[in-house]
Design a protein around this motif. Structure first.
Motif, PDB file in Angstrom:
ATOM      1  N   TYR A 116       0.843  -1.204   0.000  1.00  0.00           N
ATOM      2  CA  TYR A 116       0.000   0.000   0.000  1.00  0.00           C
ATOM      3  C   TYR A 116       0.879   1.255   0.000  1.00  0.00           C
ATOM      4  O   TYR A 116       0.650   2.184  -0.781  1.00  0.00           O
ATOM      5  CB  TYR A 116      -0.928   0.006   1.213  1.00  0.00           C
ATOM      6  N   LYS A 117       1.893   1.265   0.862  1.00  0.00           N
ATOM      7  CA  LYS A 117       2.759   2.438   0.942  1.00  0.00           C
ATOM      8  C   LYS A 117       3.537   2.654  -0.352  1.00  0.00           C
ATOM      9  O   LYS A 117       3.761   3.787  -0.774  1.00  0.00           O
ATOM     10  CB  LYS A 117       3.733   2.296   2.121  1.00  0.00           C
ATOM     11  N   MET A 118       3.949   1.554  -1.000  1.00  0.00           N
ATOM     12  CA  MET A 118       4.670   1.697  -2.268  1.00  0.00           C
ATOM     13  C   MET A 118       3.796   2.370  -3.322  1.00  0.00           C
ATOM     14  O   MET A 118       4.271   3.204  -4.097  1.00  0.00           O
ATOM     15  CB  MET A 118       5.141   0.326  -2.746  1.00  0.00           C
ATOM     16  N   GLY A 119       2.513   2.001  -3.361  1.00  0.00           N
ATOM     17  CA  GLY A 119       1.599   2.668  -4.282  1.00  0.00           C
ATOM     18  C   GLY A 119       1.365   4.115  -3.899  1.00  0.00           C
ATOM     19  O   GLY A 119       1.323   5.008  -4.756  1.00  0.00           O
ATOM     20  N   TRP A 120       1.219   4.330  -2.582  1.00  0.00           N
ATOM     21  CA  TRP A 120       0.968   5.694  -2.108  1.00  0.00           C
ATOM     22  C   TRP A 120       2.152   6.611  -2.421  1.00  0.00           C
ATOM     23  O   TRP A 120       1.964   7.755  -2.858  1.00  0.00           O
ATOM     24  CB  TRP A 120       0.704   5.669  -0.602  1.00  0.00           C
ATOM     25  N   LEU A 121       3.371   6.123  -2.215  1.00  0.00           N
ATOM     26  CA  LEU A 121       4.563   6.941  -2.467  1.00  0.00           C
ATOM     27  C   LEU A 121       4.671   7.357  -3.929  1.00  0.00           C
ATOM     28  O   LEU A 121       5.013   8.507  -4.232  1.00  0.00           O
ATOM     29  CB  LEU A 121       5.819   6.168  -2.059  1.00  0.00           C
ATOM     30  N   ALA A 142      -3.798 -10.720  -7.961  1.00  0.00           N
ATOM     31  CA  ALA A 142      -2.618 -10.571  -7.096  1.00  0.00           C
ATOM     32  C   ALA A 142      -2.884  -9.547  -5.998  1.00  0.00           C
ATOM     33  O   ALA A 142      -3.048  -8.354  -6.269  1.00  0.00           O
ATOM     34  CB  ALA A 142      -1.405 -10.165  -7.920  1.00  0.00           C
ATOM     35  N   GLY A 143      -2.914 -10.028  -4.751  1.00  0.00           N
ATOM     36  CA  GLY A 143      -3.195  -9.127  -3.638  1.00  0.00           C
ATOM     37  C   GLY A 143      -2.203  -7.997  -3.504  1.00  0.00           C
ATOM     38  O   GLY A 143      -2.565  -6.865  -3.164  1.00  0.00           O
ATOM     39  N   SER A 144      -0.925  -8.273  -3.774  1.00  0.00           N
ATOM     40  CA  SER A 144       0.102  -7.230  -3.652  1.00  0.00           C
ATOM     41  C   SER A 144      -0.151  -6.102  -4.644  1.00  0.00           C
ATOM     42  O   SER A 144       0.032  -4.918  -4.321  1.00  0.00           O
ATOM     43  CB  SER A 144       1.495  -7.830  -3.877  1.00  0.00           C
ATOM     44  N   ILE A 145      -0.583  -6.458  -5.861  1.00  0.00           N
ATOM     45  CA  ILE A 145      -0.840  -5.448  -6.888  1.00  0.00           C
ATOM     46  C   ILE A 145      -2.073  -4.630  -6.528  1.00  0.00           C
ATOM     47  O   ILE A 145      -2.094  -3.404  -6.708  1.00  0.00           O
ATOM     48  CB  ILE A 145      -1.019  -6.110  -8.266  1.00  0.00           C
ATOM     49  N   LEU A 146      -3.094  -5.274  -6.005  1.00  0.00           N
ATOM     50  CA  LEU A 146      -4.300  -4.550  -5.615  1.00  0.00           C
ATOM     51  C   LEU A 146      -4.010  -3.543  -4.506  1.00  0.00           C
ATOM     52  O   LEU A 146      -4.563  -2.435  -4.494  1.00  0.00           O
ATOM     53  CB  LEU A 146      -5.380  -5.534  -5.173  1.00  0.00           C
ATOM     54  N   LEU A 147      -3.124  -3.911  -3.574  1.00  0.00           N
ATOM     55  CA  LEU A 147      -2.749  -2.971  -2.516  1.00  0.00           C
ATOM     56  C   LEU A 147      -1.960  -1.796  -3.078  1.00  0.00           C
ATOM     57  O   LEU A 147      -2.146  -0.648  -2.652  1.00  0.00           O
ATOM     58  CB  LEU A 147      -1.939  -3.691  -1.445  1.00  0.00           C
ATOM     59  N   ARG A 148      -1.059  -2.067  -4.020  1.00  0.00           N
ATOM     60  CA  ARG A 148      -0.307  -0.975  -4.648  1.00  0.00           C
ATOM     61  C   ARG A 148      -1.259  -0.023  -5.383  1.00  0.00           C
ATOM     62  O   ARG A 148      -1.121   1.206  -5.302  1.00  0.00           O
ATOM     63  CB  ARG A 148       0.723  -1.544  -5.625  1.00  0.00           C
ATOM     64  N   GLU A 149      -2.200  -0.611  -6.103  1.00  0.00           N
ATOM     65  CA  GLU A 149      -3.181   0.206  -6.836  1.00  0.00           C
ATOM     66  C   GLU A 149      -4.014   1.038  -5.870  1.00  0.00           C
ATOM     67  O   GLU A 149      -4.274   2.226  -6.110  1.00  0.00           O
ATOM     68  CB  GLU A 149      -4.072  -0.704  -7.677  1.00  0.00           C
ATOM     69  N   GLN A 150      -4.440   0.430  -4.774  1.00  0.00           N
ATOM     70  CA  GLN A 150      -5.226   1.167  -3.777  1.00  0.00           C
ATOM     71  C   GLN A 150      -4.433   2.344  -3.217  1.00  0.00           C
ATOM     72  O   GLN A 150      -4.951   3.458  -3.092  1.00  0.00           O
ATOM     73  CB  GLN A 150      -5.640   0.227  -2.640  1.00  0.00           C
TER      74      GLN A 150
END
Length: 318
Positions: free
Chosen positions: A145-150, A173-181
């Motif tokens: 999530y933080k990687m997407g937010w940054l 992919a859960g990791s990708i969905l969190l980055r997108e979020q």
């Protein structure tokens, strides 16, 4: 009197024989405490081993497992959930005690999770969680999530007057969905407009999906790649369509290939983590679990931004 001395002689002989027997085992390294431990067997599967992040994690994990005298078997499902289910089943039949898992499909993996539970196999997830965390012991990964937010926050600073954004996503992919979020929530209230999003689940879908994005949208200011390889493939597609100078590219990952692209100016910035640390932390947690120690439910590694100004200093620190 003679009988008494004979009994003493017999007792002494028995005692001396027993002592000699024990000394023989001790000197020969055969005492129970010195017996070599049976090597343990672990399993490793990630959604696609062409991804350098997973290869870095595996290398670090293999080093730690080997140092402990144990063995690690691996399976590459090549982004195919059914293959991953079968691969895990095969590893269970070989006698693994712990499975290191990065799921192709966070929902589709559930049958394998149940099979692990039925056979007493502990599961450590990395990079991407499963939809039902009750089956796993712990999770290790970057703060997706933080990687997407940054990266979203960086885009806002680069485009204070606004711009148009297009990207690809992988709903499995859960990791990708969190980055997108994280990306989208960071962009809330800004002048950045998301104009197109295409879903993919396999690498062979990336170039056709990017071609479609470019074909349907004459004016794209920003493209985000949810991992290093995706970003580089999208950039190559833009080059083939002579659109690379009109679009600013951003990525999430941090492998050497994307860092080279940042140095060349092909990619403006990338939010990074350390995949090698996934392997190191996974290995350490594995042995804690086997020793009966308690572990946390999540271990999130630090994320940061690397851009054209900081990339050289970042590489020197690695």
């Amino acid at each position: 009197m003679y009988r008494y001395q004979g009994e003493c002689f017999v007792y002494k002989k028995i005692i001396l024989t027993a002592i000699s027997f024990l000394l023989l085992f001790t000197i020969g390294g055969c005492s129970p405490s010195a017996a070599p431990k049976e090597p343990r067997l672990f399993g490793f599967t990630a959604m696609d081993m062409t991804d350098q992040s997973f290869r870095l994690a595996l290398a670090e994990l293999e080093d730690l497992v080997t140092q402990n005298g144990d063995s690690l078997i691996t399976f590459d499902p090549q982004l195919d959930n059914e293959k991953q289910l079968q691969g895990i089943s095969d590893m269970i039949s070989q006698g693994i005690e712990v499975l290191f898992l990065n799921p192709v499909d966070i929902n589709g993996i559930l049958p394998a999770l149940r099979e692990c539970q039925e056979n007493g196999v502990k599961i450590i997830c990395f990079d991407s969680k499963v939809s039902d965390a009750s089956y796993i012991e712990t999770f290790v990964g970057g703060d997706n999530y933080k990687m997407g937010w940054l990266i979203g926050d960086y885009i806002k600073k680069d485009f204070p007057q606004g711009g148009t954004l297009a990207y690809l996503t992988n709903p499995q992919a859960g990791s990708i969905l969190l980055r997108e979020q994280g990306l989208l929530e960071s962009l809330e209230g800004s002048n950045i407009e998301v104009i197109d999003v295409h879903e993919i689940s396999r690498y062979e879908e990336v170039l056709p999906a990017t071609e479609k994005l470019l074909e349907d949208n004459d004016s794209i200011d920003i493209i985000w790649g949810f991992n290093d390889d995706i970003c580089l493939m999208m950039h190559s597609c833009a080059v083939a369509n002579e659109r690379q100078d009109q679009i600013t590219f951003y990525a999430t990952g941090g492998n050497p290939g994307i860092l080279d692209a940042v140095k060349r100016g092909n990619v403006r910035a990338v939010s990074v983590q350390s995949p090698a640390d996934w392997g190191k932390v996974c290995g350490e947690l594995c042995y804690k679990l086997l020793d009966g120690e308690e572990v946390n439910s999540d271990y999130l590694l630090e994320a940061s931004i690397i851009d054209t100004e900081s990339v050289n200093a970042y590489e020197m620190d690695q």
